[in-house]
Design a protein around this motif. Structure first.
Motif, mmCIF file in Angstrom:
data_model
loop_
_atom_site.group_PDB
_atom_site.id
_atom_site.type_symbol
_atom_site.label_atom_id
_atom_site.label_comp_id
_atom_site.label_asym_id
_atom_site.label_seq_id
_atom_site.Cartn_x
_atom_site.Cartn_y
_atom_site.Cartn_z
ATOM 1 N N VAL A 132 0.841 -1.206 0.000
ATOM 2 C CA VAL A 132 0.000 0.000 0.000
ATOM 3 C C VAL A 132 0.874 1.253 0.000
ATOM 4 N N ALA A 133 1.898 1.275 0.841
ATOM 5 C CA ALA A 133 2.783 2.440 0.920
ATOM 6 C C ALA A 133 3.515 2.670 -0.403
ATOM 7 N N LEU A 134 3.947 1.584 -1.055
ATOM 8 C CA LEU A 134 4.606 1.728 -2.359
ATOM 9 C C LEU A 134 3.651 2.308 -3.394
ATOM 10 N N ALA A 135 2.427 1.809 -3.427
ATOM 11 C CA ALA A 135 1.441 2.320 -4.391
ATOM 12 C C ALA A 135 1.183 3.807 -4.147
ATOM 13 N N GLU A 136 1.078 4.201 -2.882
ATOM 14 C CA GLU A 136 0.862 5.618 -2.555
ATOM 15 C C GLU A 136 2.060 6.460 -2.956
#
Length: 169
Positions: free
Chosen positions: A157-161
């Motif tokens: 999730v953090a990478l996508a954000e």
């Protein structure tokens, strides 16, 4: 006496290989200090604060439930000096393959010469994550690939954000 282990790395991003090593290390220590190396000449994908939050979110409660206290810190010096500063008697290092082994044995020897009281322990990840590197995960993410098989869900999730924010900037 409390057994303190120090696991250094960039953790940019935290991968399933790191997860395997932390899981194994938590069985060897009463306190596991995950040290995030901060090098001013490098530009990481995630700030040290975000990396620390992801590590704490992934491991904090789970390790505590097993009786291993998690601490996350940053360091900008030699890892062996950071290990000594936090009172560690064990330096944890991940070991993926034979190429890593040669380097890690050299590093363990140098660390032993500088800090004889700190023992290096080499821990392999499972065969399911042995091939994973943070640099490959970053490349896959930056090129729009699916990183979910390689990182914990919080990190995906953090990478996508981060990728989305970079695209909007």
């Amino acid at each position: 006496m409390r057994r303190i282990g120090f696991y250094p790395g960039s953790f940019d991003p935290l991968t399933n290989g790191h997860v395997d090593v932390v899981e194994a290390a938590s069985a060897l220590c009463d306190t596991l200090v995950v040290g995030i190396g901060v090098h001013h000449g490098k530009t990481p994908m995630f700030s040290a604060e975000i990396r620390a939050a992801l590590i704490e979110g992934e491991f904090g409660p789970r390790l505590e439930a097993r009786g291993c206290h998690l601490r996350v810190t940053t360091f900008d010096t030699l890892a062996v000096n950071a290990a000594a500063a936090c009172g560690a008697g064990v330096m944890i290092r991940g070991l993926r393959d034979g190429t890593d082994l040669d380097y890690e044995l050299q590093l363990a020897g140098m660390n032993a010469a500088m800090a004889p009281a700190i023992q290096t322990v080499l821990l392999p990840p499972t065969s399911l994550s042995r091939h994973i590197t943070a640099s490959l995960v970053r490349q896959i993410a930056l090129l729009g690939g699916d990183v979910t098989p390689f990182v914990p869900p919080l990190v995906a999730v953090a990478l996508a954000e981060a990728i989305r924010a970079k695209a909007l900037a």
